[in-house]
Design a protein around this motif. Structure first.
Motif, PDB file in Angstrom:
ATOM      1  N   LEU A   1       0.824  -1.208   0.000  1.00  0.00           N
ATOM      2  CA  LEU A   1       0.000   0.000   0.000  1.00  0.00           C
ATOM      3  C   LEU A   1       0.859   1.259   0.000  1.00  0.00           C
ATOM      4  CD1 LEU A   1      -2.726  -1.223   2.500  1.00  0.00           C
ATOM      5  CD2 LEU A   1      -3.088  -0.630   0.107  1.00  0.00           C
ATOM      6  N   LYS A   2       1.995   1.189   0.671  1.00  0.00           N
ATOM      7  CA  LYS A   2       2.919   2.328   0.668  1.00  0.00           C
ATOM      8  C   LYS A   2       3.414   2.612  -0.743  1.00  0.00           C
ATOM      9  CE  LYS A   2       7.031   4.035   3.082  1.00  0.00           C
ATOM     10  NZ  LYS A   2       8.049   3.719   4.125  1.00  0.00           N
ATOM     11  N   GLY A   3       3.767   1.558  -1.466  1.00  0.00           N
ATOM     12  CA  GLY A   3       4.203   1.732  -2.844  1.00  0.00           C
ATOM     13  C   GLY A   3       3.108   2.257  -3.743  1.00  0.00           C
TER      14      GLY A   3
ATOM     15  N   GLU B   1       1.706  10.951  -7.587  1.00  0.00           N
ATOM     16  CA  GLU B   1       2.356  11.516  -8.768  1.00  0.00           C
ATOM     17  C   GLU B   1       1.468  11.487 -10.004  1.00  0.00           C
ATOM     18  OE1 GLU B   1       5.839   9.185  -9.222  1.00  0.00           O
ATOM     19  OE2 GLU B   1       6.804   9.928  -7.383  1.00  0.00           O
ATOM     20  N   GLN B   2       0.249  10.948  -9.869  1.00  0.00           N
ATOM     21  CA  GLN B   2      -0.633  10.804 -11.021  1.00  0.00           C
ATOM     22  C   GLN B   2      -1.510  12.028 -11.210  1.00  0.00           C
ATOM     23  OE1 GLN B   2       0.129   8.099 -12.909  1.00  0.00           O
ATOM     24  NE2 GLN B   2       1.624   7.942 -11.238  1.00  0.00           N
TER      25      GLN B   2
ATOM     26  N   SER C   1      -3.150  15.384  -7.192  1.00  0.00           N
ATOM     27  CA  SER C   1      -2.195  16.332  -6.600  1.00  0.00           C
ATOM     28  C   SER C   1      -2.635  16.783  -5.211  1.00  0.00           C
ATOM     29  CB  SER C   1      -2.018  17.541  -7.512  1.00  0.00           C
ATOM     30  OG  SER C   1      -3.269  18.187  -7.740  1.00  0.00           O
ATOM     31  N   CYS C   2      -3.931  16.632  -4.911  1.00  0.00           N
ATOM     32  CA  CYS C   2      -4.425  17.042  -3.596  1.00  0.00           C
ATOM     33  C   CYS C   2      -4.021  16.062  -2.497  1.00  0.00           C
ATOM     34  CB  CYS C   2      -5.939  17.184  -3.623  1.00  0.00           C
ATOM     35  SG  CYS C   2      -6.814  15.692  -4.120  1.00  0.00           S
ATOM     36  N   VAL C   3      -3.572  14.886  -2.889  1.00  0.00           N
ATOM     37  CA  VAL C   3      -3.120  13.905  -1.904  1.00  0.00           C
ATOM     38  C   VAL C   3      -1.723  14.295  -1.450  1.00  0.00           C
ATOM     39  CG1 VAL C   3      -2.623  11.469  -1.470  1.00  0.00           C
ATOM     40  CG2 VAL C   3      -4.494  12.107  -3.009  1.00  0.00           C
ATOM     41  N   PRO C   4      -1.483  14.442  -0.137  1.00  0.00           N
ATOM     42  CA  PRO C   4      -0.148  14.847   0.350  1.00  0.00           C
ATOM     43  C   PRO C   4       0.942  13.885  -0.128  1.00  0.00           C
ATOM     44  CG  PRO C   4      -1.761  14.976   2.110  1.00  0.00           C
ATOM     45  CD  PRO C   4      -2.447  14.310   0.950  1.00  0.00           C
ATOM     46  N   SER C   5       2.074  14.431  -0.544  1.00  0.00           N
ATOM     47  CA  SER C   5       3.140  13.603  -1.100  1.00  0.00           C
ATOM     48  C   SER C   5       3.772  12.676  -0.071  1.00  0.00           C
ATOM     49  CB  SER C   5       4.215  14.500  -1.716  1.00  0.00           C
ATOM     50  OG  SER C   5       4.752  15.373  -0.723  1.00  0.00           O
ATOM     51  N   HIS C   6       3.632  13.032   1.227  1.00  0.00           N
ATOM     52  CA  HIS C   6       4.216  12.211   2.277  1.00  0.00           C
ATOM     53  C   HIS C   6       3.200  11.236   2.896  1.00  0.00           C
ATOM     54  CE1 HIS C   6       2.228  15.531   4.384  1.00  0.00           C
ATOM     55  NE2 HIS C   6       2.134  14.717   5.424  1.00  0.00           N
ATOM     56  N   LEU C   7       1.985  11.168   2.321  1.00  0.00           N
ATOM     57  CA  LEU C   7       0.934  10.349   2.937  1.00  0.00           C
ATOM     58  C   LEU C   7       1.324   8.870   2.998  1.00  0.00           C
ATOM     59  CD1 LEU C   7      -1.981  10.420   4.076  1.00  0.00           C
ATOM     60  CD2 LEU C   7      -2.783   9.909   1.762  1.00  0.00           C
ATOM     61  N   HIS C   8       2.073   8.414   2.010  1.00  0.00           N
ATOM     62  CA  HIS C   8       2.427   6.995   1.971  1.00  0.00           C
ATOM     63  C   HIS C   8       3.299   6.581   3.154  1.00  0.00           C
ATOM     64  CE1 HIS C   8       5.750   9.087  -0.099  1.00  0.00           C
ATOM     65  NE2 HIS C   8       6.512   8.133   0.432  1.00  0.00           N
TER      66      HIS C   8
END
Length: 573
Positions: free
Chosen positions: A288-290, A297-298, A302-309
């Protein structure tokens, strides 16, 4: 002028397990998978198959495809009473109380048949012995059918009210049986699974967007990264589990609180109601992290925080548990020798099973290769095995040529005799090395029609039975490779020989064999250290028993440093 009744169209029922449940299929994929045309797929959608649709593009989840075909099979079933049989030829029901009836006992069930009055072909029905007795009591007595019969094949001629025994004798039913038959209510007999049809709801717009995002990631890991089908299936399964457990219909709505709740729920309970294993949890969170790292990046996310994973990082405690070395239970060399010596070789199956274990220990091949090898892949003269990736199921589709391990002449003789036995029965070079027993037992004795063992589970069952019969702890076919791994340094007298034996495993690096196979037990480690200390006394002329405690510790530390240095050299080799 009377018109003939319209003939019911033949239903082309598909296998309800053909699609991979977690995969997403395009329309072209579905057409190719089931061998249908585009119009058929359109008809399926009109009859209840639910797609994820965006514009003219459609995706179908494997789980939904399987459920749809299971529902079609459910609807195609025909309910018949106890005294009726459904004829698949004329598509009609016939009574078992009037016409001539034959019955055959097979594997604890009664196969009952009666001639179809329309097509003059038999209509068959399978029932339990209890239902068979009740049917006998319902039939009218026919005196001429009460004659004693002797039929070695188990086929019983038309029967009336008599009770038919295994020796062919017939007696009238008891009063208790008559009362049972009369009091029995009409019984509906269904041919197949009686599970309720699964209803799939139409997906929302957000769920459709999720599905298309998952499909893009599916293509990435499968085609761009070249992951194995099993790995792709595990990744998709964990993504769908997140979708189900999180309750979020849109990936854009996922936040750190959602991930925290999911992680807690996922760890607490698995499909069997028990807490999931640490390895399962760690792998799921990594997948899920991957996925979410890729998702941010898709376009459109873009509204999803880049560090959420990062919030999918598993707890260190679980990582340590998952990575902790586990004790592998594998049979010793002596146990395998004793098991093979005790196995009988009277029947075809007994000889096959004995050769199966002998060859697994002799060659060290994986179970996937074991069931796909053909006779031509075994070289008796050179005592070698050619695992050609184009024809044999090897790990990572790697071609491996390996020599037989030095496990003993008995194992070599058993394998050689087995191949000679197969060729005497008409087998050719393309014949599976370990064929299924049904073809030989019931089929013609010629070189055609040999089929390989069904799957890896079949081999596992054979090995489990061998362990039970010989009083050995349960072991899987793969554990035989651990037995070989534990013998490598007993067979090898130098590093070059150890490297050659490691290559027989299909490993390019000796470190791989040392890390994953034949772990040294504490008892064996103590035994080796004692031998090393004794050998050091002879080599260096030092009697450790005459040394002071301090000097003895220093010498032991020197020996241990030497061993550690040798092991580091092997790992960097």
């Amino acid at each position: 002028m009377s018109t003939a009744p319209s003939k019911q169209p033949r239903r082309n029922l598909q296998d309800p397990r053909k699609a991979k449940a977690n995969y997403l299929y395009t329309s072209e994929n579905v057409i190719s998978l089931y061998g249908i045309c585009a119009n058929t797929l359109t008809n399926w959608v009109q009859r209840g198959l639910v797609p994820y649709q965006s514009g003219r593009k459609r995706l179908f989840k494997g789980e939904h495809l399987n459920a749809f075909h299971q529902n079609r099979r459910q609807k195609a079933k025909h309910e018949v009473e106890l005294d009726e049989v459904y004829c698949v030829i004329c598509k009609d029901t016939h009574s078992l109380l009037v016409s001539e009836v034959q019955a055959t006992l097979f594997k604890g069930k009664m196969s009952v048949s009666t001639p179809c009055p329309k097509k003059a072909s038999p209509a068959y029905k399978c029932m339990s012995i209890g239902d068979y007795e009740a049917l006998q009591a319902l039939r009218k007595p026919i005196p001429e059918r009460s004659q004693k019969t002797n039929n070695d094949s188990g086929s019983l001629p038309g029967f009336g009210i008599e009770q038919v025994f295994s020796d062919g004798s017939c007696q009238p039913p008891s009063a208790e049986q008559m009362h049972l038959a009369v009091s029995l209510p009409p019984k509906a007999i269904e041919m197949g699974n009686t599970a309720k049809a699964q209803v799939i709801a139409k997906p929302s717009a957000a769920e459709t967007e999720n599905a298309f995002a998952i499909y893009e990631y599916q293509m990435l890991v499968k085609e761009a990264r070249g992951r194995h089908d099993k790995t792709v299936d595990a990744i998709l399964r964990h993504i769908w589990q997140f979708v189900d457990l999180s309750g979020k219909g849109d990936f854009r709505e996922v936040d750190k609180e959602t991930i925290a709740l999911f992680k807690s729920a996922f760890q607490e309970k698995g499909t069997d109601g028990k807490a999931r294993a640490a390895q399962t949890v760690v792998h799921a969170f990594a997948h899920l992290k991957g996925f979410f790292e890729w998702l941010t990046e898709q376009p459109g996310y873009s509204c999803v925080p880049s560090h959420l994973h990062d919030y999918f990082t598993p707890p260190r405690r679980l990582v340590n548990i998952a990575n902790a070395p586990t004790t592998k239970n594998y049979p010793s060399h002596e146990e395998i020798v004793a098991a093979v010596e005790s196995m009988a070789g009277n029947s075809f199956l007994e000889r096959r099973n004995r050769a199966l274990l002998a060859f697994a220990y002799l060659s060290g091949v994986r179970v996937g290769a074991l069931i796909t090898l053909q006779i031509k892949h075994v070289d008796l003269k050179l005592k070698a095995v050619d695992q050609l990736a184009a024809e044999v199921a090897t790990k990572n589709s790697k071609t491996i040529r390996s020599d037989w391990f030095p496990v003993g002449e008995m194992f070599e003789a058993i394998v050689s005799d087995w191949i000679t036995d197969l060729k005497a029965q008409g087998a050719t070079g393309e014949t599976p090395l370990f064929p299924r027993g049904a073809r030989y037992t019931f089929g013609a004795r010629n070189g055609s029609g040999w089929e390989p063992l069904k799957d890896e589970g079949t081999v596992a069952k054979i090995f489990a039975r061998i362990a039970i019969d010989n009083g050995i702890d349960h072991f899987t076919p793969h554990r035989v490779r651990d037995t070989i791994g534990s013998m490598i340094f007993r067979w090898a007298s130098n590093l070059e020989e150890a490297k050659a034996l490691s290559q027989g495993f299909g490993h390019d690096n000796l470190k791989t064999t040392l890390d994953h196979y034949g772990a040294i037990s504490e008892a064996r480690q103590h035994e080796l250290f004692s031998g090393i200390r004794d050998r050091s006394e002879l080599q260096f002329g030092v009697n450790t028993r005459s040394l002071t405690p301090t000097a003895r510790v220093q010498l032991q530390q020197t020996v241990e440093d030497f061993i550690e240095k040798m092991m580091s050299m092997l790992k960097t080799e």
